[in-house]
Design an enzyme around this catalytic site. Sequence first.
Site, PDB file in Angstrom:
ATOM      1  N   GLY A  90      -0.262   1.625   0.871  1.00 33.64           N
ATOM      2  CA  GLY A  90       0.343   2.897   0.478  1.00 33.64           C
ATOM      3  C   GLY A  90      -0.485   4.143   0.713  1.00 33.64           C
ATOM      4  CG  ASN A  98       0.464   6.669   6.334  1.00 35.94           C
ATOM      5  OD1 ASN A  98       0.228   7.739   6.888  1.00 35.94           O
ATOM      6  ND2 ASN A  98       0.057   5.511   6.823  1.00 35.94           N
ATOM      7  NE  ARG A 152      15.706  -9.730   9.314  1.00 37.02           N
ATOM      8  CZ  ARG A 152      14.433  -9.383   9.119  1.00 37.02           C
ATOM      9  NH1 ARG A 152      14.117  -8.179   8.693  1.00 37.02           N
ATOM     10  NH2 ARG A 152      13.463 -10.234   9.349  1.00 37.02           N
ATOM     11  NE  ARG A 188      12.958  -6.911   4.315  1.00 34.13           N
ATOM     12  CZ  ARG A 188      13.253  -8.204   4.359  1.00 34.13           C
ATOM     13  NH1 ARG A 188      12.331  -9.102   4.185  1.00 34.13           N
ATOM     14  NH2 ARG A 188      14.503  -8.598   4.565  1.00 34.13           N
ATOM     15  CG  LEU A 212      15.057  -0.569   7.639  1.00 36.90           C
ATOM     16  CD1 LEU A 212      15.030   0.945   7.769  1.00 36.90           C
ATOM     17  CD2 LEU A 212      15.266  -0.983   6.186  1.00 36.90           C
ATOM     18  CG  HIS A 254       4.254   1.917  15.759  1.00 36.49           C
ATOM     19  ND1 HIS A 254       4.454   0.675  15.194  1.00 36.49           N
ATOM     20  CD2 HIS A 254       3.778   1.684  17.002  1.00 36.49           C
ATOM     21  CE1 HIS A 254       4.099  -0.254  16.064  1.00 36.49           C
ATOM     22  NE2 HIS A 254       3.685   0.330  17.170  1.00 36.49           N
ATOM     23  CG  ASP A 265      16.556   2.388  17.695  1.00 33.85           C
ATOM     24  OD1 ASP A 265      15.823   1.486  17.231  1.00 33.85           O
ATOM     25  OD2 ASP A 265      16.553   2.698  18.905  1.00 33.85           O
ATOM     26  CD  GLU A 266      22.370  -0.635  14.940  1.00 39.01           C
ATOM     27  OE1 GLU A 266      22.690  -1.688  15.517  1.00 39.01           O
ATOM     28  OE2 GLU A 266      23.184   0.224  14.562  1.00 39.01           O
ATOM     29  CD  GLU A 316      -1.262   5.475  10.521  1.00 41.40           C
ATOM     30  OE1 GLU A 316      -0.352   5.374   9.682  1.00 41.40           O
ATOM     31  OE2 GLU A 316      -1.875   4.494  10.984  1.00 41.40           O
TER      32      GLU A 316
HETATM   33  C1  GAR Z   1      -0.263   2.215   8.720  1.00 37.72           C
HETATM   34  O1  GAR Z   1      -1.276   2.111   9.674  1.00 37.72           O
HETATM   35  C2  GAR Z   1       1.086   2.352   9.402  1.00 37.72           C
HETATM   36  O2  GAR Z   1       1.052   3.119  10.568  1.00 37.72           O
HETATM   37  C3  GAR Z   1       1.377   0.918   9.722  1.00 37.72           C
HETATM   38  O3  GAR Z   1       0.970   0.207   8.585  1.00 37.72           O
HETATM   39  C4  GAR Z   1      -0.112   0.892   7.963  1.00 37.72           C
HETATM   40  C5  GAR Z   1       0.248   1.107   6.520  1.00 37.72           C
HETATM   41  O4  GAR Z   1      -0.844   1.628   5.824  1.00 37.72           O
HETATM   42  N1  GAR Z   1       2.770   0.699  10.022  1.00 37.72           N
HETATM   43  C6  GAR Z   1       3.182  -0.246  10.858  1.00 37.72           C
HETATM   44  O5  GAR Z   1       2.439  -1.009  11.425  1.00 37.72           O
HETATM   45  C7  GAR Z   1       4.685  -0.290  11.049  1.00 37.72           C
HETATM   46  N2  GAR Z   1       4.998  -1.132  12.154  1.00 37.72           N
HETATM   47  P1  GAR Z   1      -0.629   2.283   4.401  1.00 37.72           P
HETATM   48  O6  GAR Z   1       0.151   1.260   3.561  1.00 37.72           O
HETATM   49  O7  GAR Z   1      -2.021   2.468   3.864  1.00 37.72           O
HETATM   50  O8  GAR Z   1       0.133   3.561   4.567  1.00 37.72           O
END
Ligand code: GAR
Length: 199
Positions: A14, A16, A68, A94, A96, A112, A144-145, A177
């Site tokens: 968490g 981000n 799912r 996950r 969606l 990402h 998107d899907e 990020e």
């Molecule tokens: C982040 O690096 C994010 O970009 C990545 O997971 C991490 C979550 O970190 N997301 C993905 O890989 C999505 N495919 P956080 O829980 O500390 O924010």
Amino acid sequence: MNKQRIAILLSGRGSNMVALAHQARDGLLAERAEIVLVASNKPEAAGLSKARELGLATASIPSKGKRRAEFDAELLALLEPFAPDWIVLAGYMRILTPQVVRRYPGRIVNIHPADTREHQGLHGYDWAWESKLQSTRITVHLVDEGLDTGPILAQRAVDLHGCTSLEQVEQRGLAVEHGFYAEVLDTLFEGAAQAPGSA
Ligand code: GAR
């Protein structure tokens, strides 16, 4: 100006979400966005307790053992009363289903840790490290899907020169990020607030 209502979905640490919460409280997003819910498919996710400490509304729906479509139907029912304008994925691990994507068309955003045209799915920093990349690109895109196939909103390069471990790669990437996500959302929400028909 009405604030955009955002629901954040996460599965883990968490960091981000915390960065966005600070930006929404008294930073770049303060006039722009309100976090109405932080939800997770993992009840034990560290990000959920961090959200609680920040005074945010939280919820979890365990995804383990659920099909799912069944899980996503529960997720939609959870989200509905919060009336989010945007679903912001922050380490949500996950895919969606179309039922969720179609309920919030063009309104689901993901960050990402790689260029989505080069690497999709999990472990974006492992990929950069194992591929010995000298720089990688963080991507913020609409969902998107498909798996990380949605339209790219913005990308930002991360310099990886001199990194001697995967931990360093991840550290540098996350530092980018945390600021970058809020910047892209700021621009996105500004556009949405100015769109005809918006409040
Ligand atoms: C982040 O690096 C994010 O970009 C990545 O997971 C991490 C979550 O970190 N997301 C993905 O890989 C999505 N495919 P956080 O829980 O500390 O924010």
